[in-house]
Design a protein around this motif. Structure first.
Motif, mmCIF file in Angstrom:
data_model
loop_
_atom_site.group_PDB
_atom_site.id
_atom_site.type_symbol
_atom_site.label_atom_id
_atom_site.label_comp_id
_atom_site.label_asym_id
_atom_site.label_seq_id
_atom_site.Cartn_x
_atom_site.Cartn_y
_atom_site.Cartn_z
ATOM 1 N N GLY A 75 34.354 45.012 39.416
ATOM 2 C CA GLY A 75 33.125 44.291 39.099
ATOM 3 C C GLY A 75 33.334 43.280 37.986
ATOM 4 N N LYS A 76 34.122 43.652 36.992
ATOM 5 C CA LYS A 76 34.420 42.746 35.882
ATOM 6 C C LYS A 76 35.251 41.560 36.361
ATOM 7 C CE LYS A 76 35.653 42.971 30.989
ATOM 8 N NZ LYS A 76 36.117 43.832 29.877
ATOM 9 N N ALA A 77 36.172 41.819 37.288
ATOM 10 C CA ALA A 77 37.002 40.742 37.847
ATOM 11 C C ALA A 77 36.140 39.750 38.614
ATOM 12 C CB ALA A 77 38.077 41.334 38.763
ATOM 13 N N GLU A 78 35.208 40.268 39.428
ATOM 14 C CA GLU A 78 34.340 39.376 40.198
ATOM 15 C C GLU A 78 33.429 38.584 39.273
ATOM 16 O OE1 GLU A 78 31.226 39.319 43.969
ATOM 17 O OE2 GLU A 78 31.944 41.246 43.198
ATOM 18 N N GLY A 94 49.215 46.478 29.922
ATOM 19 C CA GLY A 94 47.841 46.979 29.906
ATOM 20 C C GLY A 94 47.000 46.443 28.777
ATOM 21 N N GLU A 95 47.439 45.343 28.150
ATOM 22 C CA GLU A 95 46.725 44.762 27.007
ATOM 23 C C GLU A 95 45.695 43.735 27.489
ATOM 24 O OE1 GLU A 95 47.030 45.742 23.985
ATOM 25 O OE2 GLU A 95 48.859 46.944 24.037
ATOM 26 N N LEU A 96 44.609 44.218 28.089
ATOM 27 C CA LEU A 96 43.633 43.313 28.700
ATOM 28 C C LEU A 96 42.829 42.522 27.675
ATOM 29 C CD1 LEU A 96 42.269 45.304 31.767
ATOM 30 C CD2 LEU A 96 44.148 43.675 31.643
ATOM 31 N N GLU A 97 42.523 43.118 26.518
ATOM 32 C CA GLU A 97 41.763 42.384 25.497
ATOM 33 C C GLU A 97 42.553 41.187 24.993
ATOM 34 O OE1 GLU A 97 40.169 44.655 22.303
ATOM 35 O OE2 GLU A 97 39.152 46.095 23.604
ATOM 36 N N GLU A 98 43.842 41.391 24.756
ATOM 37 C CA GLU A 98 44.690 40.277 24.301
ATOM 38 C C GLU A 98 44.883 39.257 25.419
ATOM 39 O OE1 GLU A 98 47.991 40.815 21.747
ATOM 40 O OE2 GLU A 98 47.443 42.869 21.221
ATOM 41 N N ILE A 127 45.833 35.927 36.894
ATOM 42 C CA ILE A 127 46.594 36.997 36.239
ATOM 43 C C ILE A 127 45.639 38.032 35.643
ATOM 44 C CG2 ILE A 127 48.270 37.560 34.440
ATOM 45 C CD1 ILE A 127 49.476 35.915 36.686
ATOM 46 N N LEU A 128 44.578 37.551 34.989
ATOM 47 C CA LEU A 128 43.599 38.474 34.411
ATOM 48 C C LEU A 128 42.829 39.198 35.509
ATOM 49 C CD1 LEU A 128 42.162 39.693 31.983
ATOM 50 C CD2 LEU A 128 40.633 37.699 31.948
#
Length: 506
Positions: free
Chosen positions: A368-371, A330-334, A356-357
């Motif tokens: 929305g962030k993924a798109e 769950g470390e999306l920022e890294e 992957i992200l």
């Protein structure tokens, strides 16, 4: 799109596909390798330049000889071995055939390799036919072993056992290789309990198991959560001086302990794995994945830094492993920071890496962030793969936003040429078709099915969606029913149920 025009497209689909195939074949012949364009003094470099499997390497070999250059058995054997390792089986088979038809020595080992390649490229029947055409002198332990490998690859247990029996009678079962094949077959067919019996039989017949024999047996016990038996096999394996314990074996054991929830045991073997990994980048990928499963981010990062220090370079595969491990925790920022590092350093842009992200965002509900991330990549003149758009579509589907799921999946179908091997998920297709049938416009349903049949064979659910859309909008359905008949799609109970809606709408 007018209904008549759409039906004409469906009816002509078979002819169109055949015409397209012929056009592709014609174009292939024109742009395939031209020997004079490659000036390398290295034969393998010239063969390697033929990247398209549809293009032959025979002209490369012919030109090499015509230039008066020398070629020998060892050189061709190395080329064949490397092509096989890279799964370029059709090219490896071509080199093998060229070698067998030349004046060079063609040993029983070469014959066995050719048999295996024929099985991979042309199928089992061709391999059996080639084996039958061999002389008695050519039918050696190696060629029998290659035929057995073909049976195992096809999952044919009875035929494999029958051939093993014949090989035993001929005295051809003196190495662990064939026993290992049989153990792999039992593993692949879900008969894990039979694997240890093969190991016992091997030892009874005076054949010493190798590390692969023990590893397959360890895996059979681990997959059945028989930890005590697995540990006994490990200890037996360690007792043999001729067997060197390697990181792959320790990795196999660690993986089963992790799955069994035995953290301390798992850590013990993970550390054993690290002591033996050396400079093997694949080994570091395993270690990073293990620590991700154990929830230890610090160890993951330590091993990533160690991999960078010890291994010559990090390729896309390595970044995929580390990014996937960060997403798992769950470390999306890294994950975002590491992706930026990859984008700055990568020489070949591989959409599997940013995917992957995208998956990580979708798992957290940040569709929305993924798109937006995908659109940002596309703005930088990168053509997205269908996989990327499919990930976003699935994310919207999970959020029950069918309009967006539909739009994103249309994008996936529109760029499918970027990945010809891509196969859309059946569940995603079914959900969108169902929604289109119940809510979509006729033109949208027709356009979607038109894109879909370019990728997958026509199925009843496609026509059911169209039938629903047509009936809701008061359009005639006889043409669709004729199309179903042409494609041998039966009118079933679901079809009749949909057709009954005509009376309700009239």
């Amino acid at each position: 799109m007018a209904a008549g025009t759409f039906l004409a497209i469906l009816n002509s689909n078979k002819k169109t596909n055949a015409l397209t195939a012929n056009v592709i074949l014609a174009r292939t012949k024109s742009y395939c390798f031209t020997p004079n364009t490659v000036k390398s003094n290295n034969l393998y470099s010239r063969i390697n330049a033929v990247g398209d499997p549809r293009c032959g390497v025979d002209p490369v070999l012919q030109q090499w000889v015509q230039e008066g250059r020398h070629v020998n058995e060892l050189q061709l054997q190395r080329i064949i071995r490397d092509l096989r390792a890279r799964r370029r089986y059709s090219h490896a088979l071509e080199v093998c055939k060229w070698m067998s038809n030349s004046d060079l020595e063609f040993s029983s080992s070469d014959c066995a390799v050719q048999l295996d390649l024929i099985g991979r490229v042309h199928g089992l029947m061709s391999a059996k036919s080639f084996f039958s055409s061999m002389t008695d002198q050519e039918k050696t332990v190696k060629t029998y072993g290659a035929l057995l490998n073909c049976y195992v690859r096809e999952g044919l247990l009875d035929e494999s056992l029958s051939l093993m029996k014949k090989m035993r009678e001929m005295g051809f079962l003196s190495s662990p290789l064939n026993y290992n094949d049989l153990m792999c077959l039992y593993t692949n067919t879900g008969q894990l309990e039979k694997v240890p019996d093969v190991l016992l039989e091997m030892k009874r017949n005076g054949v010493s198991p190798d590390k692969f024999s023990y590893r397959i047996c360890i895996n059979s016990y681990g997959a059945r959560a028989d930890i005590n038996s697995m540990e006994k096999v490990i200890q037996e394996m360690k007792s043999h001086r001729h067997i060197k314990m390697d990181w792959v074996t320790y990795s196999t054991v660690a993986n089963h302990y992790i799955k069994a929830g035995l953290k301390e045991k798992a850590l013990y073997y993970v550390k054993k794995c690290e002591k033996n990994v050396g400079k093997d980048a694949v080994g570091y990928n395993h270690l990073i994945s293990f620590y991700a499963s154990l929830g230890n981010k610090d160890e993951m990062k330590r091993l990533w830094d160690l991999q960078k220090a010890k291994c010559r370079k990090q390729i896309n595969r390595d970044y995929i492993t580390m990014l996937g491990s960060l997403v798992k925790l769950g470390e999306l920022e890294e994950t975002e920071k590491l992706l930026e590092e990859w984008e700055f350093s990568c020489k070949t842009f591989d959409f599997r890496v940013p995917n992957i992200l995208l998956i990580g965002y979708c798992q957290k509900g940040l569709i929305g962030k993924a798109e937006a991330k995908l659109q940002d990549i596309i703005k930088r003149k990168k053509t997205a793969t269908p996989n990327s758009w499919s990930i976003i579509a699935a994310g919207y589907l999970n959020k029950n936003n069918m309009e967006k799921a539909f739009e994103c999946f249309k994008e996936a179908l529109a760029v499918q040429a970027q990945n010809r091997d891509w196969r859309p998920k059946a569940s995603l297709i079914s959900s969108i078709l169902s929604w289109l049938g119940e809510n979509g416009e006729v033109e949208d349903a027709e356009a979607f099915v038109k894109l879909l049949i370019a990728k997958v064979p026509p199925k009843s659910e496609m026509y059911h969606a169209l039938l629903k859309a047509y009936i809701r909008n008061g359009k005639e359905v006889e043409g669709l029913l004729e199309c179903m008949k042409d494609y041998k799609i039966d009118v079933d109970e679901e079809t009749m149920k949909i057709l009954s809606l005509r009376q309700q709408n009239s």
